[in-house]
Design an enzyme around this catalytic site. Sequence first.
Site, PDB file in Angstrom:
ATOM      1  N   TYR A 238       0.890  -1.154   0.000  1.00 25.04           N
ATOM      2  CA  TYR A 238       0.000   0.000   0.000  1.00 25.04           C
ATOM      3  C   TYR A 238       0.926   1.201   0.000  1.00 25.04           C
ATOM      4  O   TYR A 238       1.779   1.328   0.893  1.00 25.04           O
ATOM      5  CB  TYR A 238      -0.852   0.029   1.273  1.00 25.04           C
ATOM      6  CG  TYR A 238      -2.121  -0.779   1.201  1.00 25.04           C
ATOM      7  CD1 TYR A 238      -2.989  -0.662   0.118  1.00 25.04           C
ATOM      8  CD2 TYR A 238      -2.481  -1.623   2.241  1.00 25.04           C
ATOM      9  CE1 TYR A 238      -4.161  -1.388   0.065  1.00 25.04           C
ATOM     10  CE2 TYR A 238      -3.658  -2.353   2.197  1.00 25.04           C
ATOM     11  CZ  TYR A 238      -4.492  -2.221   1.101  1.00 25.04           C
ATOM     12  OH  TYR A 238      -5.666  -2.939   1.050  1.00 25.04           O
ATOM     13  N   ASP A 266      -6.276  -0.366  -6.116  1.00 21.41           N
ATOM     14  CA  ASP A 266      -7.744  -0.232  -6.132  1.00 21.41           C
ATOM     15  C   ASP A 266      -8.285   0.280  -4.801  1.00 21.41           C
ATOM     16  O   ASP A 266      -9.462   0.130  -4.505  1.00 21.41           O
ATOM     17  CB  ASP A 266      -8.408  -1.573  -6.496  1.00 21.41           C
ATOM     18  CG  ASP A 266      -7.988  -2.696  -5.559  1.00 21.41           C
ATOM     19  OD1 ASP A 266      -7.345  -2.417  -4.525  1.00 21.41           O
ATOM     20  OD2 ASP A 266      -8.301  -3.863  -5.873  1.00 21.41           O
ATOM     21  N   HIS A 357     -10.269  -6.707  -5.299  1.00 19.55           N
ATOM     22  CA  HIS A 357      -9.982  -6.697  -3.858  1.00 19.55           C
ATOM     23  C   HIS A 357     -10.973  -7.589  -3.097  1.00 19.55           C
ATOM     24  O   HIS A 357     -11.381  -7.279  -1.980  1.00 19.55           O
ATOM     25  CB  HIS A 357     -10.072  -5.255  -3.345  1.00 19.55           C
ATOM     26  CG  HIS A 357      -9.111  -4.913  -2.248  1.00 19.55           C
ATOM     27  ND1 HIS A 357      -8.015  -4.105  -2.428  1.00 19.55           N
ATOM     28  CD2 HIS A 357      -9.086  -5.244  -0.935  1.00 19.55           C
ATOM     29  CE1 HIS A 357      -7.380  -3.956  -1.281  1.00 19.55           C
ATOM     30  NE2 HIS A 357      -8.004  -4.637  -0.363  1.00 19.55           N
TER      31      HIS A 357
HETATM   32  C1  FMN Z   1      -9.707  -9.814   5.138  1.00 21.73           C
HETATM   33  C2  FMN Z   1      -9.078  -9.327   3.871  1.00 21.73           C
HETATM   34  C3  FMN Z   1      -8.032  -8.434   3.942  1.00 21.73           C
HETATM   35  C4  FMN Z   1      -7.428  -7.984   2.779  1.00 21.73           C
HETATM   36  N1  FMN Z   1      -6.350  -7.155   2.878  1.00 21.73           N
HETATM   37  C5  FMN Z   1      -5.730  -6.739   1.761  1.00 21.73           C
HETATM   38  C6  FMN Z   1      -4.587  -5.918   1.839  1.00 21.73           C
HETATM   39  O1  FMN Z   1      -4.140  -5.542   2.926  1.00 21.73           O
HETATM   40  N2  FMN Z   1      -4.006  -5.532   0.675  1.00 21.73           N
HETATM   41  C7  FMN Z   1      -4.475  -5.925  -0.544  1.00 21.73           C
HETATM   42  O2  FMN Z   1      -3.907  -5.566  -1.567  1.00 21.73           O
HETATM   43  N3  FMN Z   1      -5.547  -6.731  -0.638  1.00 21.73           N
HETATM   44  C8  FMN Z   1      -6.172  -7.141   0.472  1.00 21.73           C
HETATM   45  N4  FMN Z   1      -7.261  -7.969   0.367  1.00 21.73           N
HETATM   46  C9  FMN Z   1      -7.701  -8.422  -0.962  1.00 21.73           C
HETATM   47  C10 FMN Z   1      -7.024  -9.746  -1.314  1.00 21.73           C
HETATM   48  O3  FMN Z   1      -5.657  -9.566  -1.586  1.00 21.73           O
HETATM   49  C11 FMN Z   1      -7.649 -10.375  -2.560  1.00 21.73           C
HETATM   50  O4  FMN Z   1      -7.722  -9.424  -3.576  1.00 21.73           O
HETATM   51  C12 FMN Z   1      -9.030 -10.965  -2.277  1.00 21.73           C
HETATM   52  O5  FMN Z   1      -9.129 -11.448  -0.966  1.00 21.73           O
HETATM   53  C13 FMN Z   1      -9.309 -12.109  -3.224  1.00 21.73           C
HETATM   54  O6  FMN Z   1     -10.598 -12.553  -3.069  1.00 21.73           O
HETATM   55  P1  FMN Z   1     -11.028 -13.853  -2.228  1.00 21.73           P
HETATM   56  O7  FMN Z   1     -10.923 -13.476  -0.783  1.00 21.73           O
HETATM   57  O8  FMN Z   1     -12.418 -14.072  -2.690  1.00 21.73           O
HETATM   58  O9  FMN Z   1     -10.100 -14.995  -2.604  1.00 21.73           O
HETATM   59  C14 FMN Z   1      -7.893  -8.421   1.519  1.00 21.73           C
HETATM   60  C15 FMN Z   1      -8.954  -9.317   1.459  1.00 21.73           C
HETATM   61  C16 FMN Z   1      -9.549  -9.771   2.619  1.00 21.73           C
HETATM   62  C17 FMN Z   1     -10.677 -10.753   2.525  1.00 21.73           C
END
Ligand code: FMN
Length: 495
Positions: A238, A266, A357
């Site tokens: 980030y 995003d 995301h």
């Molecule tokens: C609890 C949670 C925290 C997340 N934190 C971040 C993050 O800190 N940075 C980021 O780039 N994406 C984050 N994401 C998005 C994930 O990297 C990813 O894009 C997403 O979880 C994929 O979808 P899925 O959970 O259906 O497999 C987060 C997703 C979740 C569920």
Amino acid sequence: MSRIISPEEVAKHNQKSDIWVIIHGKVYDLTQFLPDHPGGQKIIMKYAGKDATKAFEPIHPPDIVDRFLAPEVCMGSIDLEKLSHVKIEETEEDKQIRLAREKMPRLEEMYNSFDFETVARSVLKSDAWAYYSSGSDDEITMRENHSAFHRIWFRPRVMVNVKDVDTSTEMLGSRTSLPLYITATALGKLGHPEGEVVLTKACKTRDIIQMIPTLASCSFDEIVNAAGPNQAQWLQLYVNSNRQVSEKFVRHAESRGMKGLFITVDAPQLGHREKDMRQKYSQEDPDEISRNSTEVVRDQGAARAISNFIDPSLCWDDIAWFKSITNMPILIKGVQTAQDAVLAAKYGCKGIVLSNHGGRQLDFAPSAIEILAEVMDALKRENLDKGFEVYIDGGIRRGSDIFKAIALGAKGVGIGRPFLYAMSSYGVEGVEKLLDLFQSEFEMVMRFMGVTKISDITADMVDIRNIKDHFVANPIDYLSQTSYERMQPRGGSKL
Ligand SMILES: Cc1cc2nc3c(=O)[nH]c(=O)nc-3n(C[C@H](O)[C@H](O)[C@H](O)COP(=O)(O)O)c2cc1C
């Protein structure tokens, strides 16, 4: 030598006008800080005169105390021997979780990723469940991420010798046993006391790549130190409004051997994850909120509390600067159109992650799998596809989903929530088990499809005629619905 303070003495400081709490063995006087706490006063008051470490740890970066509190507010160290004799009363929620944990199915009874979700929902604290499971607004994109896979059907080939099937591949130059990585998800300690290192340990035994989040609960070095000597890891970044902070982090990550830098684009602001917000709100004292309504915004849940530093001015011109500070391959995480995929390639990135995301940002953003084919076509048209690696994430829950993504041109897929759920309920063994399930499902699909290696998987093996047709009747996804449809946080919402 810092002063040793007894728990009895700390307990005397339990008023708003004089409040001490214990964090990681140190005693802090938080009287002045109380009104400024971004997470609100109530949560601090809950631990007035007590040990707050367990509640504090999952949602605060390891160095936050040093950054936000003046050294003078540290009154000394707690007498650990005496603290160990202090009886902690079990809350109603803790009791429910303890009972649910006693009833968890054995690991051998877990047959797919949805099973882990169902178990996790009953054993996670309500704030953790709200943070992990939430999507933005009406969660339409979050659900669509998974259901879009149901609009793609197979064209299986038979009479192929599929005795030996090899699921291994290479991603950003590193070997991996599956075209799958555990993607970056923040706040691992909300689900498991050891946090993200649980994922690291499972990745080590299964030859899987882990993307380390900027907002991990463990420190970056703890996660890297838990990896094996040749274990590939990537960094999710980030971008901080203070670019020096990002530069220091990126340079350090490169020196620790990260094999890829994934810049998340995003999240110029965080999506409204209402389940998470409501959960936070329900922990606050309503009187307190209305009286202090002009104070720090505190109704935004765990997500907002940790992410204010993210720079909304980030743009394509910044890629040149990133290239000047690192030799790591740079990939853009969060691309959602073919136009931006082409731009990423033109700006010299090594690849992209098509991602919304996990449906936590723009509701009604398309699923990655829906746009994958048009992204690959656009890159080919511009002759930008060679050596450019396209990954997708969001809603991938089955080996068949992985196969569909590879067929449409993805180099690999990221999976988020299912691993958080496996980690939270069964620890390292749970994550290993889930990886084994993906391995066995993917291998089975490869065999049924008549292919023996990843490079044999091609676009003509899938039928995507319905992919754009959001009105087509989808088969009902009973398994995921039993979890997704019952998402009110336990005891949280007042609606
Ligand atoms: C609890 C949670 C925290 C997340 N934190 C971040 C993050 O800190 N940075 C980021 O780039 N994406 C984050 N994401 C998005 C994930 O990297 C990813 O894009 C997403 O979880 C994929 O979808 P899925 O959970 O259906 O497999 C987060 C997703 C979740 C569920």
